[in-house]
Design a protein around this motif. Structure first.
Motif, PDB file in Angstrom:
ATOM      1  N   HIS A  86       0.808  -1.214   0.000  1.00 46.57           N
ATOM      2  CA  HIS A  86       0.000   0.000   0.000  1.00 46.57           C
ATOM      3  C   HIS A  86       0.847   1.272   0.000  1.00 46.57           C
ATOM      4  N   ARG A  87       2.105   1.178   0.461  1.00 41.93           N
ATOM      5  CA  ARG A  87       2.974   2.352   0.527  1.00 41.93           C
ATOM      6  C   ARG A  87       3.768   2.552  -0.758  1.00 41.93           C
ATOM      7  N   GLY A  88       3.528   1.729  -1.761  1.00 37.57           N
ATOM      8  CA  GLY A  88       4.299   1.825  -2.986  1.00 37.57           C
ATOM      9  C   GLY A  88       5.720   1.299  -2.841  1.00 37.57           C
ATOM     10  N   GLU A  89       5.919   0.422  -1.859  1.00 39.84           N
ATOM     11  CA  GLU A  89       7.233  -0.171  -1.611  1.00 39.84           C
ATOM     12  C   GLU A  89       7.186  -1.660  -1.911  1.00 39.84           C
TER      13      GLU A  89
ATOM     14  N   GLN B 296       6.021   4.662  15.630  1.00 41.35           N
ATOM     15  CA  GLN B 296       4.951   5.176  16.475  1.00 41.35           C
ATOM     16  C   GLN B 296       4.784   4.288  17.710  1.00 41.35           C
ATOM     17  N   MET B 297       4.150   4.880  18.743  1.00 41.44           N
ATOM     18  CA  MET B 297       3.811   4.115  19.947  1.00 41.44           C
ATOM     19  C   MET B 297       2.745   3.083  19.606  1.00 41.44           C
ATOM     20  N   LEU B 298       2.835   1.919  20.225  1.00 41.85           N
ATOM     21  CA  LEU B 298       1.884   0.843  19.968  1.00 41.85           C
ATOM     22  C   LEU B 298       1.053   0.559  21.211  1.00 41.85           C
ATOM     23  N   PRO B 299      -0.180   0.093  21.035  1.00 42.70           N
ATOM     24  CA  PRO B 299      -0.975  -0.309  22.201  1.00 42.70           C
ATOM     25  C   PRO B 299      -0.412  -1.584  22.816  1.00 42.70           C
TER      26      PRO B 299
ATOM     27  N   PHE C 122       7.635  -6.141  13.697  1.00 41.75           N
ATOM     28  CA  PHE C 122       7.025  -5.052  12.922  1.00 41.75           C
ATOM     29  C   PHE C 122       7.096  -3.745  13.699  1.00 41.75           C
ATOM     30  N   VAL C 123       7.120  -2.643  12.949  1.00 49.54           N
ATOM     31  CA  VAL C 123       6.950  -1.301  13.503  1.00 49.54           C
ATOM     32  C   VAL C 123       5.902  -0.589  12.658  1.00 49.54           C
ATOM     33  N   VAL C 124       5.390   0.518  13.193  1.00 48.31           N
ATOM     34  CA  VAL C 124       4.464   1.374  12.450  1.00 48.31           C
ATOM     35  C   VAL C 124       5.127   2.735  12.310  1.00 48.31           C
ATOM     36  N   LEU C 125       5.327   3.165  11.080  1.00 49.18           N
ATOM     37  CA  LEU C 125       6.052   4.402  10.815  1.00 49.18           C
ATOM     38  C   LEU C 125       5.093   5.558  10.546  1.00 49.18           C
ATOM     39  N   ASP C 126       5.476   6.747  11.041  1.00 54.13           N
ATOM     40  CA  ASP C 126       4.669   7.934  10.771  1.00 54.13           C
ATOM     41  C   ASP C 126       5.130   8.581   9.463  1.00 54.13           C
TER      42      ASP C 126
ATOM     43  N   HIS D 102      -0.837   0.420   9.026  1.00 54.56           N
ATOM     44  CA  HIS D 102      -0.066  -0.360   8.065  1.00 54.56           C
ATOM     45  C   HIS D 102       1.338  -0.562   8.617  1.00 54.56           C
ATOM     46  N   PRO D 103       1.639  -1.751   9.146  1.00 57.69           N
ATOM     47  CA  PRO D 103       2.943  -1.991   9.760  1.00 57.69           C
ATOM     48  C   PRO D 103       4.033  -2.252   8.722  1.00 57.69           C
ATOM     49  N   THR D 104       5.266  -2.069   9.135  1.00 60.24           N
ATOM     50  CA  THR D 104       6.432  -2.330   8.299  1.00 60.24           C
ATOM     51  C   THR D 104       7.277  -3.417   8.949  1.00 60.24           C
ATOM     52  N   LEU D 105       7.621  -4.430   8.177  1.00 58.59           N
ATOM     53  CA  LEU D 105       8.432  -5.534   8.692  1.00 58.59           C
ATOM     54  C   LEU D 105       9.891  -5.089   8.784  1.00 58.59           C
TER      55      LEU D 105
END
Length: 594
Positions: free
Chosen positions: A60-63, A333-336, A323-327, A261-264
């Motif tokens: 979805h990020r074009g990557e 970003q902080m995760l729950p 995984f992380v979630v990037l802004d 949308h997480p990033t591996l």
């Protein structure tokens, strides 16, 4: 033999080494006749792929999706393995992968793969992935991977031919591959032992339950039917295809936690427990095991069955993905928090915390270059295997370098030196009339070293970690004008040869123990890389080589020996020879175990 290492030294040494003869021209002349290192040489097992990243390859990020990249990596590694083996090969495992850079649509991904070393029927394949922007001509390293492939024939047992390394890089990878293989073989037992002995901090009760997501909400289960396009020429499912499906369900599970949308960022070792074929149904299960401040671990399991009526499912593979979630600024970003289910969920939660610690140790200790590491690394059971690996592999990499310079030779003892940007090293070499296994047992017992080395005043065995690793406290006399004697805390790791032609290895490096802190009585000294390599040259004939990197505080002592103004190195090494000759008959019963 001083147990010291350093990291700055080129100034002032030009006059000392300007007239020395290259070791390569003295002892490796045969290698130069066989090849010319340069652009004309290409490893015969090397294969390359360049792919333009199209929209169909991206997320979805074009990557470029990691699943697609894993398929390309596995394909290249398989082609390289089969080029060497001359027969079909299957993926056995893939080591940890850390993704350093993303690849965008319109960019080019370049993949190179080559066999680092062949064992009996398996081989290690090294893969390098880089990206290229065609407009700006910029290039980035994306990741490195190490895969193990097994050669397979239907009717006959495969015995692989050995790899002959030619360049310095190939010699280094070939030498260290044996140590990596050793680490893989004990991987599962190591993880189990560390998890059993590692105390996990209990923090579930202290967290705000209103901000926690039940782990069950992240659970994903998906079934894939293996069709001919998913299989190789043997009808077995491509390992890369299975890894891509695993990445897909893991991403969905991670998305259910973060609602984004997480990033591996990293994949822990894939280990294929068995094959699957065309017609199999693969059940892929994923769940978030634990969420940390900025990252989460997702566990993935793959099982296979042939018919719907079958009750027994074959375990194909398991893996853990981070995984992380990037802004918008590509910052995590902080995760729950995650709330695990009682029982199995809590076990997975605690194990994820332990694996995170182990993963950081492994990445830092195994992946970092020598110049990036502190001299002494704290030792504890959670990093034991990786410190031992780094200890042995660092010595093997030092041994494999081509730029050693012969400084002098006295009484058949050769003294070499090596100048690099951040290190200066010396190397002593001689041939003794002692069996290699006998020399190995004698030299690996550091408590006997004061018998021949005056630089060792006393040696105390602090801990026998296992059969091959031990920690010692060593006291050395003061050097030169230094008023205080020195002391060291040393991890000594020994290794028997993996194949014919491999050396026996005794590697040493400094570690930190809370029970052996620095005291006013001694000046704490350190070593990053030193030790012995022993080659069997014939019946009752062994080439003994000692390697050491040098620290600035003993530079004067070392250069005095290297320049020929002192013969202490030779005196000590000849004392080592006498020690080996005088004690060569003391260990006959012990040799039966080698």
């Amino acid at each position: 033999m001083i147990q010291n290492v350093g990291n700055h030294l080129r100034r002032g040494l030009a006059s000392v080494f300007s007239s020395r003869t290259s070791r390569k021209s003295v002892s490796r002349a045969g290698d130069d006749n066989d090849m010319e290192e340069g652009e004309g040489y290409r490893n015969p097992t090397e294969v390359q792929m360049s792919q333009l990243v199209l929209p169909c390859h991206t997320n979805h990020r074009g990557e470029l999706s990691v699943g697609q990249l894993l398929k390309w990596i596995d394909t290249m590694a398989c082609l390289s393995a089969e080029r060497h083996a001359g027969c079909p090969c299957v993926t056995a495992s893939m080591d940890d992968i850390y993704f350093e850079h993303t690849i965008s649509v319109g960019q080019v991904v370049n993949i190179k793969a080559k066999v680092n070393r062949a064992f009996n029927s398996s081989m290690e394949v090294g893969i390098q992935v880089a990206s290229e922007d065609l407009c700006s001509e910029k290039q980035w390293n994306v990741c490195k991977a190490l895969a193990t492939f097994v050669a397979h024939r239907e009717l006959t047992k495969v015995k692989l031919k050995q790899i002959t390394p030619r360049t310095e890089e190939e010699k280094t990878e070939h030498s260290v591959a044996a140590e990596r293989r050793r680490m893989r073989l004990v991987y599962a037992d190591t993880i189990k032992g560390l998890l059993a002995n590692y105390a996990i901090q209990e923090d579930l009760d202290s967290r705000d339950c209103s901000c926690m997501v039940p782990a069950e909400k992240t659970r994903v289960e998906s079934v894939e039917l293996v069709l001919p396009p998913h299989a190789n020429h043997q009808g077995n499912t491509f390992g890369g295809q299975i890894m891509a499906w695993m990445e897909n369900v893991a991403t969905i599970a991670a998305s259910r936690l973060c609602r984004g949308h997480p990033t591996l960022k990293a994949i822990e070792m894939f280990h294929f427990r068995g094959p699957s074929q065309v017609g199999d149904r693969l059940v892929l299960k994923a769940i978030v095991n634990n969420a940390f401040k900025h990252s989460m671990e997702v566990g993935v399991c793959v099982e296979a069955y042939r018919q719907e009526a079958e009750t027994h499912r074959r375990h194909i593979n398991s893996a853990f993905m981070t995984f992380v979630v990037l802004d918008a600024d590509d910052q995590p970003q902080m995760l729950p928090w995650i709330r695990p289910q009682p029982g199995e969920g809590e076990r997975r939660y605690r194990e994820a915390s332990a694996r995170k610690k182990i993963r950081l140790d492994r990445k830092y200790i195994v992946s970092c270059k020598q110049a990036e590491m502190p001299l002494s690394v704290p030792w504890d059971p959670s990093n034991q295997v990786y410190l031992s690996y780094n200890n042995v592999s660092s010595l093997k990499m030092l041994m494999a370098k081509d730029d050693w310079v012969l400084s002098s030779e006295i009484s058949q003892v050769r003294l070499y030196s090596l100048e690099e940007d951040k290190f200066f090293s010396f190397h002593l070499e001689m041939v003794v009339h002692v069996d290699a296994a006998q020399a190995f047992l004698l030299l690996s017992d550091l408590q006997r070293r004061p018998e021949w080395d005056k630089h060792y005043r006393s040696v105390e065995l602090v801990q026998q970690v296992d059969e091959d690793d031990a920690i010692y406290h060593i006291i050395s006399p003061a050097l030169g004008r230094d008023a205080k004697p020195q002391d060291f805390v040393i991890l000594a790791s020994r290794r028997k040869p993996c194949d014919n032609g491999d050396p026996y290895v005794i590697a040493m490096r400094s570690v930190t123990l809370p029970t052996y802190c620095e005291t006013p009585e001694y000046r704490r000294a350190e070593t990053l890389c030193s030790g012995f390599c022993l080659w069997r040259e014939g019946d009752q004939l062994t080439k003994v080589s000692y390697y050491n990197q040098v620290s600035p505080d003993i530079l004067n002592y070392v250069t005095t020996n290297v320049s020929g103004l002192s013969s202490e190195f030779y005196t000590t090494f000849k004392a080592c020879e006498r020690f080996l000759l005088d004690n060569r008959n003391d260990l006959a019963p012990s040799l039966q175990t080698l």
